[in-house]
Design a protein around this motif. Structure first.
Motif, PDB file in Angstrom:
ATOM      1  N   HIS A 680       0.848  -1.201   0.000  1.00 17.79           N
ATOM      2  CA  HIS A 680       0.000   0.000   0.000  1.00 17.79           C
ATOM      3  C   HIS A 680       0.875   1.240   0.000  1.00 17.79           C
ATOM      4  N   LYS A 681       1.636   1.356  -1.081  1.00 14.47           N
ATOM      5  CA  LYS A 681       2.580   2.456  -1.212  1.00 14.47           C
ATOM      6  C   LYS A 681       1.876   3.809  -1.184  1.00 14.47           C
ATOM      7  N   GLU A 682       0.695   3.856  -1.814  1.00 15.14           N
ATOM      8  CA  GLU A 682      -0.007   5.129  -1.903  1.00 15.14           C
ATOM      9  C   GLU A 682      -0.449   5.655  -0.541  1.00 15.14           C
ATOM     10  N   ASP A 683      -0.653   4.760   0.436  1.00 17.15           N
ATOM     11  CA  ASP A 683      -1.068   5.179   1.784  1.00 17.15           C
ATOM     12  C   ASP A 683       0.109   5.279   2.751  1.00 17.15           C
ATOM     13  N   ALA A 788      19.713 -11.704  17.470  1.00 18.36           N
ATOM     14  CA  ALA A 788      18.946 -10.510  17.142  1.00 18.36           C
ATOM     15  C   ALA A 788      19.509  -9.874  15.878  1.00 18.36           C
ATOM     16  N   ILE A 789      18.618  -9.306  15.080  1.00 22.54           N
ATOM     17  CA  ILE A 789      18.989  -8.497  13.918  1.00 22.54           C
ATOM     18  C   ILE A 789      18.487  -7.078  14.172  1.00 22.54           C
ATOM     19  N   HIS A 790      19.383  -6.120  14.095  1.00 28.93           N
ATOM     20  CA  HIS A 790      19.011  -4.708  14.210  1.00 28.93           C
ATOM     21  C   HIS A 790      19.216  -4.083  12.837  1.00 28.93           C
ATOM     22  N   ALA A 791      18.123  -3.800  12.144  1.00 34.34           N
ATOM     23  CA  ALA A 791      18.196  -3.327  10.765  1.00 34.34           C
ATOM     24  C   ALA A 791      17.593  -1.939  10.629  1.00 34.34           C
ATOM     25  N   THR A 792      18.138  -1.165   9.720  1.00 37.47           N
ATOM     26  CA  THR A 792      17.586   0.147   9.377  1.00 37.47           C
ATOM     27  C   THR A 792      17.017   0.064   7.967  1.00 37.47           C
ATOM     28  N   LEU A 793      15.704   0.343   7.842  1.00 36.84           N
ATOM     29  CA  LEU A 793      15.007   0.226   6.568  1.00 36.84           C
ATOM     30  C   LEU A 793      14.643   1.605   6.036  1.00 36.84           C
ATOM     31  N   ASP A 794      14.679   1.708   4.722  1.00 35.75           N
ATOM     32  CA  ASP A 794      14.262   2.937   4.052  1.00 35.75           C
ATOM     33  C   ASP A 794      12.792   2.792   3.690  1.00 35.75           C
ATOM     34  N   MET A 795      11.911   3.375   4.561  1.00 33.65           N
ATOM     35  CA  MET A 795      10.473   3.277   4.351  1.00 33.65           C
ATOM     36  C   MET A 795       9.944   4.597   3.812  1.00 33.65           C
ATOM     37  N   TYR A 796       9.672   4.612   2.518  1.00 32.93           N
ATOM     38  CA  TYR A 796       9.131   5.796   1.864  1.00 32.93           C
ATOM     39  C   TYR A 796      10.002   7.026   2.107  1.00 32.93           C
ATOM     40  N   GLY A 797      11.311   6.837   2.112  1.00 34.25           N
ATOM     41  CA  GLY A 797      12.231   7.948   2.289  1.00 34.25           C
ATOM     42  C   GLY A 797      12.583   8.255   3.728  1.00 34.25           C
ATOM     43  N   GLU A 798      11.989   7.558   4.685  1.00 36.20           N
ATOM     44  CA  GLU A 798      12.298   7.769   6.101  1.00 36.20           C
ATOM     45  C   GLU A 798      12.988   6.516   6.650  1.00 36.20           C
ATOM     46  N   VAL A 903       1.626   3.829   9.960  1.00 33.07           N
ATOM     47  CA  VAL A 903       1.692   4.838   8.902  1.00 33.07           C
ATOM     48  C   VAL A 903       3.026   5.555   9.035  1.00 33.07           C
ATOM     49  N   ILE A 904       3.794   5.583   7.964  1.00 31.65           N
ATOM     50  CA  ILE A 904       5.134   6.154   7.984  1.00 31.65           C
ATOM     51  C   ILE A 904       5.072   7.637   7.603  1.00 31.65           C
ATOM     52  N   GLY A 905       5.845   8.445   8.314  1.00 29.65           N
ATOM     53  CA  GLY A 905       5.920   9.872   7.990  1.00 29.65           C
ATOM     54  C   GLY A 905       4.978  10.729   8.799  1.00 29.65           C
ATOM     55  N   GLU A 906       4.109  10.118   9.590  1.00 27.80           N
ATOM     56  CA  GLU A 906       3.212  10.872  10.446  1.00 27.80           C
ATOM     57  C   GLU A 906       3.671  10.748  11.888  1.00 27.80           C
ATOM     58  N   PRO A 907       3.553  11.820  12.679  1.00 25.28           N
ATOM     59  CA  PRO A 907       4.024  11.769  14.072  1.00 25.28           C
ATOM     60  C   PRO A 907       3.155  10.850  14.920  1.00 25.28           C
ATOM     61  N   GLU A 908       3.759  10.322  15.980  1.00 25.28           N
ATOM     62  CA  GLU A 908       3.017   9.495  16.920  1.00 25.28           C
ATOM     63  C   GLU A 908       2.046  10.378  17.692  1.00 25.28           C
ATOM     64  N   PRO A 909       0.750  10.079  17.629  1.00 22.10           N
ATOM     65  CA  PRO A 909      -0.237  10.953  18.304  1.00 22.10           C
ATOM     66  C   PRO A 909      -0.121  10.859  19.822  1.00 22.10           C
ATOM     67  N   PRO A 922      -9.662   2.180   3.509  1.00 25.06           N
ATOM     68  CA  PRO A 922      -9.444   0.818   2.978  1.00 25.06           C
ATOM     69  C   PRO A 922      -7.974   0.404   2.938  1.00 25.06           C
ATOM     70  N   GLY A 923      -7.083   1.332   2.601  1.00 23.41           N
ATOM     71  CA  GLY A 923      -5.671   0.979   2.501  1.00 23.41           C
ATOM     72  C   GLY A 923      -5.026   0.640   3.819  1.00 23.41           C
ATOM     73  N   LEU A 924      -5.694   0.995   4.943  1.00 22.35           N
ATOM     74  CA  LEU A 924      -5.151   0.732   6.272  1.00 22.35           C
ATOM     75  C   LEU A 924      -5.820  -0.469   6.938  1.00 22.35           C
ATOM     76  N   GLN A 925      -6.781  -1.086   6.257  1.00 18.66           N
ATOM     77  CA  GLN A 925      -7.493  -2.212   6.835  1.00 18.66           C
ATOM     78  C   GLN A 925      -6.736  -3.523   6.601  1.00 18.66           C
ATOM     79  N   PHE A 926      -6.970  -4.485   7.508  1.00 18.35           N
ATOM     80  CA  PHE A 926      -6.440  -5.832   7.310  1.00 18.35           C
ATOM     81  C   PHE A 926      -7.314  -6.580   6.307  1.00 18.35           C
ATOM     82  N   PRO A 927      -6.754  -7.547   5.587  1.00 18.41           N
ATOM     83  CA  PRO A 927      -7.540  -8.290   4.589  1.00 18.41           C
ATOM     84  C   PRO A 927      -8.740  -8.988   5.225  1.00 18.41           C
TER      85      PRO A 927
END
Length: 950
Positions: A680-683, A788-798, A903-909, A922-927
């Motif tokens: 769900h790249k668009e969301d 343990a694996i400690h990984a840094t991922l590039d999620m939508y530029g963050e 959701v990536i890129g939004e602050p923790e409320p 819909p893009g945030l719902q589970f199947p």
């Protein structure tokens, strides 16, 4: 005036060299006209790739140039069609030039030339856009056929020094260019280096120049032809000596020179292929039994009693019974057919009965091979063929696993639904046995006269046992030693694909060297070099460790003919019996070093893989010493190699070359694309999960990778942590479950710490690029090691940190306390958004939980109200969580799947609230697939439905 020919006039005479020149000019025109037109009309489009465009990339690849754009594609296709006429004529004239009486090699080379011509048309007129799979099939077939065409032309070249010189230079340039070509392709695909694809393109165009140039050299030979057709020098009647003939005269009496000058008979190469397939079946069953045994302690969580099945490897001891020994030697076909029962075990559904059937097959197989090798000791040629079939059978097994993402398709844990080829494999096995054993086995006699020394039966047996175990332990899968030296991202060493093919190549090259130069392979110098390779593999990571792995793979196959030939000089019950005893001891040894917390006396060898490697090399050294005694005492004992033996060797080498070419083709087909897209790249949603997969064996003892793949795909997981996932040991089949799942779903994969670090394994699969990853062994003074694996991922530029962790067992509270502190400090040390996908062995809101979820770590529980957890937890910080669900496992494993959405890129409320599903986009719902009864036994449970936050 037209030239006269015998009693008639020739209408026209054209010198044969113009066929070669026409082919050269038109072929070059096809490629370079497309390049000029493409650069003129579509420059920016054809230099653009999936990562970069102009100005980072400024020169197009061949495929981009001749691909789908009009009109350059049309220019290429028109001229390449014109090229086909001279091409067929070139192949035909080359056959006329090189054909000799009683030689099948010119026919074989001509056949390869025709095959290359047709496959060239295939990838030319079926582009990757038209049909990607068929385009790749044609392209790979063309490249694979280039090797036998090149080598065949070199072997058959007429004695024209100038032409031979040019062919050698162009062939060397062609194959030498493949090294930087692959390097820059990996730099582009894996490392995404700007400009790497432009450099790759230059080497790709160089291949075109060298490939066409190689065939252009035929102009120097074809000037002996006039197309009337008239042969002005008699070269087509076998009167002209070829380069191969000259070399054979010079090399007469030398091993390599004597091998490929003999006749070629299809019946004999079929015999060689059947023998190799018998070896493949042997290694299939040898590697299958421990996997079946492992199932029982795995599900009993301790020693189950079924482990006793490994005594089946001791069946060569039964050859101490004279009647059984005689029967096994005189009727090997019967015993081999009985051993095939192990391949039929997949039809048995009950795990215990399947183990028993497989065990019977292993008993028959070990006993039969020991008797067969011993029975051929008086016949050097037949013994050599058995040793080669046994050794190449291992390579074939490794290639089969390479093709099937580390599962052997004939194992009893495989069937048609999970990737097995059992039925066709059994059919070929029966045919191979019937073909190989239609002749009676020889018996009696010896390599040495009665006065000669044979060495020690004990030392010979130890050498054979150490070799047998090392081949199984390290070489039965091409990715095993690569996993030893892998240490996370960024990539700083080999990866399973394509570098697994280098392991296979080292094995094949080692076997050939040991075949032709046994005195070198059996020397102490070679043993020292092999030991150095073992040391580098054990002590170093990345490329340094991998170079040691290549050296060791080369040495183990090189010394195989020496050690086996030495072992068969003694009673089979003695040498093969000792070998099997040592083999079983080493199997237990290499399990004890990691399973020390569950087995008696395990702490004595805790984490001592180095001791296992030392034992292997000392055992092989004992075998080398025994073999050396007989060689020194009998310096004239070397048998004269007969023509039949030389021809037989060549057939096995042909089979070996075919397997090597297959491994290269598999590398191409499996090469990672590294162009993966989240669901769900668009969301900007990242769906993450944790799952303890129990080593990829389901409740019914079937390989579970495909079932795992299906549920991970249907849950739309972008990131998943897999625990209890390290299968790179004999008892687990030397498998890597992440390969199939990651490749099929289009995900990056990290696994670690490696099998030489003595854990049960953790792995991370991600749709997002893994920028960096570090592997950790957490404090474990008493119990099992915690990875343990400690990984840094590039999620939508963050950049987002993901930690995959498996805590120690419940019986060791001090271990778990220390691990809790270590991991909490690790998570607290990063300022980036972080998610923990873990197996913590604690109750919610109690004990160590309050250290994981604390100010030290900064982590929060994805759902503190979920009271029904004990092992798996998802924690997070600095991210906006939107959903959480638990999904039942069905019969795949013993642990559910836990899933969280962020959701990536939004602050923790600051203030979150639970909301009903109808309020969730819909893009945030589970199947919805897993609602109610779910699908295939997978459903939302505990809550009966997912939970959502806003």
């Amino acid at each position: 005036m037209a030239p006269r020919y015998k009693d008639g006039d020739a209408v026209v005479a054209v010198n044969g060299k113009w066929i070669a020149w026409t082919h050269t000019v038109v072929a070059y025109t096809a490629f370079f006209s497309a390049l000029v037109v493409g650069m003129s009309l579509h420059f920016r489009k054809i230099v653009q790739n999936e990562h970069y465009g102009y100005p980072d990339e400024w020169f197009p690849s061949v495929s981009a140039t001749i691909g789908d754009r009009y009109p350059e594609r049309s220019f290429f296709q028109v001229f390449i069609a014109i090229t086909s006429g001279p091409r067929f004529a070139l192949v035909f004239l080359w056959y006329l030039l090189t054909s000799r009486p009683n030689s099948a090699l010119p026919k074989l080379v001509a056949g390869v030339g025709l095959f290359r011509t047709f496959t060239c048309g295939g990838w030319t007129y079926v582009t990757s856009t038209d049909d990607h799979d068929w385009h790749d099939i044609f392209m790979i077939s063309y490249l694979v056929a280039t090797l036998p065409w090149t080598l065949g032309c070199l072997a058959l070249s007429p004695n024209n020094r100038r032409a031979v010189k040019y062919r050698k230079v162009l062939a060397s340039l062609f194959f030498g260019t493949l090294v930087p070509l692959i390097y820059y392709f990996i730099q582009h695909k894996v490392h995404k280096v700007p400009g790497a694809y432009t450099k790759y393109a230059f080497f790709e165009w160089s291949l075109i120049l060298f490939d066409v140039g190689f065939d252009a050299v035929t102009a120097l030979d074809f000037d002996a032809f006039e197309i009337v057709v008239r042969d002005v020098k008699g070269v087509s009647r076998g009167q002209l000596k070829t380069t191969a003939d000259s070399v054979l005269e010079i090399e007469k009496g030398k091993p390599v020179g004597n091998t490929f000058g003999e006749g070629f008979f299809w019946t004999e190469i079929i015999d060689a292929a059947a023998d190799v397939y018998n070896g493949f079946v042997f290694w299939t069953m040898m590697t299958a039994l421990p996997v079946l045994v492992w199932y029982f302690p795995l599900w009993h969580m301790g020693i189950s009693g079924y482990e006793a099945a490994i005594v089946c490897y001791l069946s060569p001891l039964l050859l101490g019974i004279p009647a059984l020994k005689s029967a096994a030697i005189k009727t090997p076909r019967l015993f081999h057919l009985l051993s095939l029962s192990g391949l039929l075990a997949y039809k048995v559904q009950d795990p215990a009965n399947r183990l028993f059937v497989t065990s019977f097959g292993v008993i028959c197989s070990c006993l039969t091979w020991a008797a067969t090798l011993y029975a051929e000791r008086a016949n050097t040629t037949r013994l050599e063929s058995r040793i080669l079939s046994w050794s190449i059978g291992l390579i074939m097994s490794t290639v089969a696993k390479y093709a099937c993402t580390t599962n052997n398709p004939l194992w009893p844990i495989m069937h048609s639904e999970n990737g097995g080829w059992n039925k066709i494999g059994i059919l070929f096995a029966v045919l191979a046995v019937l073909r190989s054993y239609r002749r009676p086995t020889t018996s009696g006699g010896d390599h040495l006269p009665s006065s000669g020394k044979k060495g020690s039966w004990l030392l010979a047996g130890l050498g054979l046992g150490g070799l047998w175990f090392a081949m199984h332990y390290l070489l039965s899968d091409s990715s095993t030693m690569i996993s030893w030296v892998w240490d996370g991202y960024p990539v700083r060493g080999p990866i399973a694909v394509p570098h697994g093919s280098l392991i296979i190549f080292a094995m094949g090259a080692g076997l050939v060297s040991g075949l032709f130069y046994p005195s070198v392979a059996g020397s102490w110098t070679a043993f020292g070099i092999g030991s150095l390779g073992a040391t580098f593999l054990t002590c170093y990571e990345h490329w340094t460790g991998f170079y040691g792995a290549l050296v060791l793979a080369f040495y183990l196959l090189a010394v195989t003919p020496v050690l086996v030939s030495s072992a068969v000089r003694h009673s089979p019950a003695a040498t093969f019996g000792i070998a099997s005893l040592l083999y079983i001891f080493l199997i237990l040894f290499h399990v004890w070093v990691v399973a020390y917390a569950f087995v008696p006396g395990g702490y004595l060898v805790r984490e001592h893989t180095d001791w296992v490697m030392i034992t292997i090399m000392l055992s092989i050294g004992a075998g080398v010493f025994s073999a050396g005694v007989s060689n020194v005492s009998n310096p004239k004992s070397k048998a004269i190699i007969s023509p039949n033996s030389r021809r037989q060797r060549s057939y096995f080498v042909y089979v070996l070359v075919i397997l090597q070419l297959l491994s290269v083709a598999i590398s191409y087909l499996r090469f990672p694309t590294n162009d993966y897209t989240p669901y769900h790249k668009e969301d900007k949603v990242a769906t993450m999960g944790i799952w303890t997969v129990h080593f990829g064996l389901d409740n019914d003892m079937w390989a579970s990778e495909r079932r795992m793949r299906d549920v991970i795909q249907e849950l739309e997981l972008d990131v998943i942590g897999l625990l209890e996932s390290d299968n790179q040991r004999i008892i687990m089949g030397n498998r890597d479950i992440t390969q199939f799942v990651a490749e099929d779903l289009g995900m990056y994969a990290d696994f670690g710490p490696g099998p030489d670090k003595h854990t049960w394994g953790s792995a991370l699969l991600s749709k997002f690029p893994i920028v960096n990853s570090t592997h950790h062994l957490l404090p474990s003074p008493v119990g099992e090691l915690a990875p343990a694996i400690h990984a840094t991922l590039d999620m939508y530029g963050e950049l987002v940190d993901v930690v995959v962790f498996h805590s120690g067992q419940e019986e060791d509270p001090e271990d778990r306390r220390l691990q809790t502190e270590y991991l909490s400090n690790l998570m607290g040390s990063t300022l980036r958004p972080t998610v923990l996908l873990s197996y913590l062995v604690t109750k919610p809101l109690e004990g160590n939980y309050n250290t994981y979820v604390s100010d030290i770590s900064g982590m929060k529980d994805i759902d503190p109200t979920d009271w029904d957890r004990w092992c798996e937890y998802i924690l997070f910080k600095k991210l906006k969580r939107t959903g959480y669900a638990r999904v039942s496992r069905d019969s795949i494993t013993d642990t559910e799947i836990q899933v969280g959405k962020f959701v990536i890129g939004e602050p923790e409320p600051e203030n979150e609230m639970r909301i009903p599903e109808e309020m969730v986009p819909p893009g945030l719902q589970f199947p919805s697939l897993f609602r109610g009864q779910g699908v295939r036994g997978h459903r939302y449970h505990v809550f009966d439905e997912p939970r959502y936050w806003q």
